[in-house]
Write a protein that holds these residues in place. Structure first.
Motif, short mmCIF file in Angstrom:
data_model
loop_
_atom_site.label_atom_id
_atom_site.label_comp_id
_atom_site.label_asym_id
_atom_site.label_seq_id
_atom_site.Cartn_x
_atom_site.Cartn_y
_atom_site.Cartn_z
N VAL A 142 0.85 -1.20 0.00
CA VAL A 142 0.00 0.00 0.00
C VAL A 142 0.88 1.24 0.00
CG1 VAL A 142 -1.75 1.32 1.25
CG2 VAL A 142 -1.85 -1.17 1.24
N ASP A 143 0.71 2.07 -1.01
CA ASP A 143 1.35 3.38 -1.02
C ASP A 143 0.43 4.28 -0.23
OD1 ASP A 143 2.17 5.93 -1.50
OD2 ASP A 143 2.46 5.67 -3.65
N GLY A 144 0.79 4.54 1.02
CA GLY A 144 -0.10 5.28 1.93
C GLY A 144 0.22 6.77 2.01
N ALA A 145 0.93 7.31 1.00
CA ALA A 145 1.19 8.75 1.02
C ALA A 145 -0.14 9.48 1.18
CB ALA A 145 1.87 9.17 -0.28
N HIS A 146 -0.19 10.47 2.01
CA HIS A 146 -1.37 11.32 2.31
C HIS A 146 -2.35 10.68 3.30
CE1 HIS A 146 0.02 13.30 -1.28
NE2 HIS A 146 -0.32 12.27 -2.03
N ALA A 147 -2.27 9.37 3.51
CA ALA A 147 -3.37 8.73 4.25
C ALA A 147 -3.28 8.94 5.76
CB ALA A 147 -3.41 7.23 3.93
N ALA A 148 -2.06 9.02 6.29
CA ALA A 148 -1.94 9.16 7.75
C ALA A 148 -2.52 10.50 8.18
CB ALA A 148 -0.47 9.08 8.15
N GLY A 149 -3.29 10.48 9.22
CA GLY A 149 -3.83 11.73 9.74
C GLY A 149 -5.11 12.16 9.05
N MET A 150 -5.53 11.45 8.02
CA MET A 150 -6.78 11.83 7.35
C MET A 150 -7.97 11.25 8.09
SD MET A 150 -6.07 11.47 3.30
CE MET A 150 -7.79 11.66 2.94
N GLY A 151 -9.06 11.94 8.12
CA GLY A 151 -10.28 11.40 8.73
C GLY A 151 -10.33 11.69 10.22
N ASP A 152 -11.52 11.62 10.79
CA ASP A 152 -11.71 11.97 12.20
C ASP A 152 -10.98 11.04 13.14
OD1 ASP A 152 -13.24 14.00 11.44
OD2 ASP A 152 -15.16 12.97 11.72
N GLY A 153 -11.03 9.75 12.81
CA GLY A 153 -10.44 8.78 13.74
C GLY A 153 -8.96 8.55 13.50
N GLY A 154 -8.33 9.41 12.67
CA GLY A 154 -6.93 9.16 12.36
C GLY A 154 -6.82 7.95 11.46
N TYR A 155 -5.68 7.34 11.46
CA TYR A 155 -5.42 6.24 10.53
C TYR A 155 -4.93 5.07 11.34
CZ TYR A 155 -3.64 3.91 6.39
OH TYR A 155 -3.41 3.03 5.38
#
Ligand SMILES: Cc1ncc(COP(=O)(O)O)c(C=O)c1O
Length: 255
Positions: A184-197
Motif C-alpha cells: 500500500v502506497d499510503g502517502a497522504h493517508a496518515a492523519g486523514m479522517g476523524d479517527g486518524g489512521y
C-alpha cells in the motif's frame, strides 16, 4: 487561530499542494535545525550513541499515532524510497505479474515497469472507474485483474491524480484471500479522517505514510520470505543492523 502562520509559506500565495511538494511547519524546521547542530557538535557520539535511542523513541510515538507496533515501523527517506525498497527486493521470474492501477503514482509506476523489465515479470494495470459510483466498482475492477501469477498488488490508499480514497482494508483482504500480497502506497493517508489512521486489523500490509516530510515503511517484515534483501535501498556502514525496526535503515543519515 491562523494555521497558515505555523508555516513559513509566502502569505501572498494560497498554497494548496501539500501532496507533491509539501512544506514543513516552522516548528518542525526548528527541531530539525537543532538536531543537525547537535550532530555537528559531536558526530560520532550522536550517530553511534544518541541516534539509535532517539529513533526508537520516535518510532514508539509514531506507532501510537498510527495504531501500529513500533517494531513494524521503519523510517525511510520518503514514500517513493519505501515503495522502491519493497519492489526492488522482490524475487520475481518471467511470467509473474505485478498488479497496479491506472491511478498509481507515476514514480511508483516507473519502479514497477523497471522491476518488470529486469525480471521478465508482466505489469497488469487495473482500470479504475472515474468518476466512480461506489467501492464495489473499485474492488471489482482490481479483483478481476488477479490471476494465478499475480505476485503483488501495488495500491495507493489516496490516488494522486484523482484524489480517490480507495477502500484499502477491503482490497487488502480480498487480495489476501486470493493469495496476493498488497503493497500500500499510503502517502497522504496518515492523519486523514476523524479517527486518524489505524493500522490495526490489516493482516498483511506494507504501508507508507507521508506526514510533513516523514517517510515510514510498515510491516515489510511480513513479506520477508518473499524478498531477496529485505528492502535495503542503500547498503552502507549501518548494514547489517540486526535489531528489528532498523533493518531497512542501511546507511548513515545524510545531513
Ligand atoms: C500516491 C503517492 N505516492 C507517492 C508519492 C511520492 O511521495 P514522496 O515524494 O514522499 O516519495 C506521492 C506524492 O505526491 C503520492 O501522491
Amino acid at each position: 487561530m491562523n494555521l497558515a502562520s505555523l508555516w513559513c509559506l509566502d502569505p501572498s500565495v494560497i498554497y494548496l499542494n501539500h501532496g507533491s511538494f509539501g512544506a514543513c511547519p516552522s516548528a518542525v524546521l526548528e527541531a530539525q535545525a537543532s538536531l543537525r547542530m547537535e550532530m555537528e557538535r559531536e558526530p560520532v557520539d550522536f550517530l553511534v550513541t544518541v541516534l539509535p535511542s532517539r529513533l526508537d523513541g520516535a518510532r514508539e510515538a509514531l506507532a501510537a499515532f498510527l495504531g501500529a507496533a513500533p517494531e513494524d515501523l521503519v523510517f525511510m527517506p520518503n514514500a517513493t524510497a519505501g515503495v522502491n525498497a519493497v519492489l526492488r527486493s522482490l524475487i520475481l521470474g518471467p511470467g509473474d505479474e505485478l498488479l497496479l492501477t491506472n491511478h498509481t503514482y507515476a514514480a511508483c509506476r516507473k519502479t514497477v515497469d523497471h522491476v518488470a523489465s529486469r525480471t521478465g515479470a508482466r505489469v497488469v494495470v487495473a482500470q479504475l472507474p472515474f468518476p466512480c459510483r461506489d467501492d464495489e466498482e473499485i474492488v471489482s475492477s482490481v479483483i478481476e485483474c488477479v490471476s494465478p501469477r499475480t505476485r503483488l498488488a501495488l495500491l495507493d490508499h489516496v490516488t494522486s491524480p484523482t484524489a480517490l480514497v480507495l477502500p484499502i482494508a477491503r482490497l487488502v483482504n480480498e487480495l489476501l484471500t486470493r493469495g496476493v500480497d498488497t503493497l500500500v502506497d499510503g502517502a497522504h493517508a496518515a492523519g486523514m479522517g476523524d479517527g486518524g489512521y489505524s493500522m490495526r486489523g490489516y493482516p498483511l500490509l506494507p504501508a507508507f505514510y507521508m506526514l510533513c516530510l516523514l517517510g515510514v515503511a510498515a510491516r515489510v517484515f511480513t513479506l520477508e520470505p518473499r524478498l531477496a534483501v529485505a528492502g535495503i535501498v542503500i547498503l552502507a556502514t549501518g548494514w547489517p543492523l540486526y535489531r528489528l525496526g532498523h533493518r531497512l535503515f542501511g546507511g548513515a543519515p545524510g545531513p
